[in-house]
Design a protein around this motif. Structure first.
Motif, PDB file in Angstrom:
ATOM      1  N   VAL A 198      12.788  -1.185  -4.087  1.00 58.77           N
ATOM      2  CA  VAL A 198      11.347  -1.426  -4.000  1.00 58.77           C
ATOM      3  C   VAL A 198      10.584  -0.152  -3.654  1.00 58.77           C
ATOM      4  O   VAL A 198       9.376  -0.062  -3.889  1.00 58.77           O
ATOM      5  CB  VAL A 198      11.065  -2.534  -2.961  1.00 58.77           C
ATOM      6  CG1 VAL A 198      11.316  -2.038  -1.550  1.00 58.77           C
ATOM      7  CG2 VAL A 198       9.644  -3.069  -3.095  1.00 58.77           C
ATOM      8  N   GLY A 199      11.252   0.846  -3.109  1.00 54.94           N
ATOM      9  CA  GLY A 199      10.585   2.089  -2.733  1.00 54.94           C
ATOM     10  C   GLY A 199      10.450   3.104  -3.854  1.00 54.94           C
ATOM     11  O   GLY A 199      10.022   4.241  -3.600  1.00 54.94           O
ATOM     12  N   PHE A 200      10.805   2.735  -5.068  1.00 58.62           N
ATOM     13  CA  PHE A 200      10.728   3.668  -6.204  1.00 58.62           C
ATOM     14  C   PHE A 200       9.844   3.095  -7.316  1.00 58.62           C
ATOM     15  O   PHE A 200       9.712   1.874  -7.462  1.00 58.62           O
ATOM     16  CB  PHE A 200      12.119   3.952  -6.777  1.00 58.62           C
ATOM     17  CG  PHE A 200      13.054   4.627  -5.818  1.00 58.62           C
ATOM     18  CD1 PHE A 200      12.968   5.989  -5.591  1.00 58.62           C
ATOM     19  CD2 PHE A 200      14.020   3.895  -5.133  1.00 58.62           C
ATOM     20  CE1 PHE A 200      13.828   6.627  -4.711  1.00 58.62           C
ATOM     21  CE2 PHE A 200      14.877   4.512  -4.250  1.00 58.62           C
ATOM     22  CZ  PHE A 200      14.786   5.882  -4.027  1.00 58.62           C
ATOM     23  N   MET A 248       0.827  -1.208   0.000  1.00 56.68           N
ATOM     24  CA  MET A 248       0.000   0.000   0.000  1.00 56.68           C
ATOM     25  C   MET A 248       0.863   1.262   0.000  1.00 56.68           C
ATOM     26  O   MET A 248       0.515   2.271  -0.637  1.00 56.68           O
ATOM     27  CB  MET A 248      -0.935   0.005   1.206  1.00 56.68           C
ATOM     28  CG  MET A 248      -1.919  -1.162   1.253  1.00 56.68           C
ATOM     29  SD  MET A 248      -2.974  -1.266  -0.214  1.00 56.68           S
ATOM     30  CE  MET A 248      -3.965   0.223  -0.027  1.00 56.68           C
ATOM     31  N   SER A 249       1.995   1.232   0.685  1.00 64.59           N
ATOM     32  CA  SER A 249       2.876   2.410   0.739  1.00 64.59           C
ATOM     33  C   SER A 249       3.499   2.717  -0.609  1.00 64.59           C
ATOM     34  O   SER A 249       3.803   3.879  -0.920  1.00 64.59           O
ATOM     35  CB  SER A 249       3.971   2.192   1.787  1.00 64.59           C
ATOM     36  OG  SER A 249       3.430   2.025   3.085  1.00 64.59           O
ATOM     37  N   THR A 280       8.283   6.847  -3.409  1.00 64.81           N
ATOM     38  CA  THR A 280       7.031   6.488  -2.748  1.00 64.81           C
ATOM     39  C   THR A 280       7.168   6.583  -1.227  1.00 64.81           C
ATOM     40  O   THR A 280       8.267   6.751  -0.691  1.00 64.81           O
ATOM     41  CB  THR A 280       6.607   5.056  -3.121  1.00 64.81           C
ATOM     42  OG1 THR A 280       7.523   4.124  -2.523  1.00 64.81           O
ATOM     43  CG2 THR A 280       6.626   4.876  -4.627  1.00 64.81           C
ATOM     44  N   LEU A 281       6.050   6.434  -0.566  1.00 64.52           N
ATOM     45  CA  LEU A 281       6.022   6.501   0.897  1.00 64.52           C
ATOM     46  C   LEU A 281       6.862   5.389   1.522  1.00 64.52           C
ATOM     47  O   LEU A 281       7.477   5.583   2.567  1.00 64.52           O
ATOM     48  CB  LEU A 281       4.571   6.404   1.382  1.00 64.52           C
ATOM     49  CG  LEU A 281       4.339   6.397   2.898  1.00 64.52           C
ATOM     50  CD1 LEU A 281       4.855   7.675   3.528  1.00 64.52           C
ATOM     51  CD2 LEU A 281       2.855   6.199   3.207  1.00 64.52           C
ATOM     52  N   TYR A 282       6.911   4.237   0.879  1.00 59.37           N
ATOM     53  CA  TYR A 282       7.673   3.126   1.450  1.00 59.37           C
ATOM     54  C   TYR A 282       9.167   3.425   1.501  1.00 59.37           C
ATOM     55  O   TYR A 282       9.869   2.946   2.401  1.00 59.37           O
ATOM     56  CB  TYR A 282       7.421   1.849   0.648  1.00 59.37           C
ATOM     57  CG  TYR A 282       8.020   0.626   1.304  1.00 59.37           C
ATOM     58  CD1 TYR A 282       7.558   0.177   2.536  1.00 59.37           C
ATOM     59  CD2 TYR A 282       9.062  -0.073   0.698  1.00 59.37           C
ATOM     60  CE1 TYR A 282       8.107  -0.932   3.152  1.00 59.37           C
ATOM     61  CE2 TYR A 282       9.611  -1.187   1.304  1.00 59.37           C
ATOM     62  CZ  TYR A 282       9.144  -1.607   2.527  1.00 59.37           C
ATOM     63  OH  TYR A 282       9.701  -2.708   3.137  1.00 59.37           O
ATOM     64  N   GLN A 283       9.661   4.202   0.571  1.00 59.25           N
ATOM     65  CA  GLN A 283      11.072   4.565   0.570  1.00 59.25           C
ATOM     66  C   GLN A 283      11.418   5.385   1.812  1.00 59.25           C
ATOM     67  O   GLN A 283      12.547   5.319   2.319  1.00 59.25           O
ATOM     68  CB  GLN A 283      11.418   5.349  -0.704  1.00 59.25           C
ATOM     69  CG  GLN A 283      12.872   5.756  -0.829  1.00 59.25           C
ATOM     70  CD  GLN A 283      13.795   4.557  -0.936  1.00 59.25           C
ATOM     71  OE1 GLN A 283      13.409   3.494  -1.415  1.00 59.25           O
ATOM     72  NE2 GLN A 283      15.030   4.725  -0.486  1.00 59.25           N
ATOM     73  N   GLU A 284      10.467   6.147   2.314  1.00 64.10           N
ATOM     74  CA  GLU A 284      10.711   7.002   3.470  1.00 64.10           C
ATOM     75  C   GLU A 284      10.761   6.218   4.779  1.00 64.10           C
ATOM     76  O   GLU A 284      11.196   6.748   5.798  1.00 64.10           O
ATOM     77  CB  GLU A 284       9.606   8.071   3.576  1.00 64.10           C
ATOM     78  CG  GLU A 284       9.593   9.050   2.411  1.00 64.10           C
ATOM     79  CD  GLU A 284      10.847   9.900   2.367  1.00 64.10           C
ATOM     80  OE1 GLU A 284      11.104  10.628   3.343  1.00 64.10           O
ATOM     81  OE2 GLU A 284      11.586   9.811   1.374  1.00 64.10           O
TER      82      GLU A 284
END
Length: 277
Positions: free
Chosen positions: A127-129, A88-89, A115-119
């Motif tokens: 995986v955060g991009f 979801m992030s 994305t929010l997951y990268q933060e």
């Protein structure tokens, strides 16, 4: 008095206005309220609330949420709570994008989206991009930046926007990064300090008696004649040694003659003195 206080009063009102503006801007993002008017995304909205991602979105001032319709969330079944939150992030982009911006930003090269997951600090293997493809000659495509993932989704439509705070875009399918990404990183617990043992004392070395080697015949000859050498002297060194020996013998003879003549002279003077007495 009024003129002296007016700068301070003006500054106070300005600061209060900025604080109220910041609070109002934060209040402008309410993803649950925004999605409540769209029944097609009710499951997506429920998953945002379940994972806590909705609260994170509401704390932001600029965000783009990539939503999918209710029939496209099957990839989340069977995942752990951490994996669901990761997926979801990844659908929350930390920038503002809408249809107008896409129409003005055509490019031959992909654009990298954070994305929010990268933060979270847990992202690994990119995986955060997301990669954004917007050439203007085809659909806008969002692709996971995980190497060889082949996870992509096309832009379906713009759902709603609140420039430049919140944008909700519908995409064709879920970007299930959990299927190509390792489990979210969890820092290992600190292990207790290991007890350091004192080093064992080294044993005291004892003197080992050594036997005196028995000299060989050659060694005995070397002891008796220190000046001898097992190396054969060169031919040029023999005359030098002979001259040195002759010189020493001559010096000894001269010393004996000088001593004898001295004793004779003393004896002669002694007899002469006795004769006079």
């Amino acid at each position: 008095m009024f003129h002296m206080c007016s700068p301070a009063v003006a500054f106070s009102f300005s600061l209060l206005f900025l604080l109220l503006a910041a609070v109002d801007a934060a209040a402008n993002v309410d993803i649950g309220k925004t999605l409540s008017g769209y029944s097609d995304f009710s499951d997506f909205s429920s998953m945002l609330n379940e994972t806590g991602v909705a609260d994170q979105i509401n704390s932001m001032q600029t965000v783009t949420v990539l939503v999918v319709s209710n029939g496209n969330l099957g990839g989340l079944s069977g995942l752990s709570s951490d994996q669901k939150k990761m997926v979801m992030s990844v659908h929350v982009v930390l920038d503002y994008y809408d249809g107008a911006k896409f129409n003005k930003s055509h490019s031959k090269h992909n654009k990298i989206l954070t994305t929010l997951y990268q933060e979270t600090g847990k992202a690994r293997n990119h995986v955060g991009f997301l990669n954004l493809t917007n050439t203007g000659k085809g659909p806008v495509v969002f692709t996971s930046a995980v190497p060889n993932s082949h996870l992509e989704a096309q832009l379906v439509k713009e759902v709603t926007t609140k420039p430049y705070d919140l944008s909700v875009l519908q995409i064709s399918n879920l970007l299930d990064v959990a299927s190509v990404s390792p489990a979210p990183y969890i820092a290992p617990a600190a292990s207790p300090p290991r007890k350091v043992l004192a080093p064992a004392s080294a044993p005291t070395p004892t003197a080992t008696p050594t036997s005196t080697p028995t000299p060989s015949v050659d060694d005995e000859e070397d002891v008796k004649s220190p000046t001898s050498s097992r190396t054969k002297p060169s031919m040029g060194s023999e005359p030098v040694a002979a001259d040195a020996t002759a010189s020493e013998e001559g010096s000894s003879a001269a010393s004996v003659d000088y001593l004898a003549s001295t004793i004779l002279m003393i004896s002669t003077w002694a007899w002469f003195l006795l004769a006079m007495i």
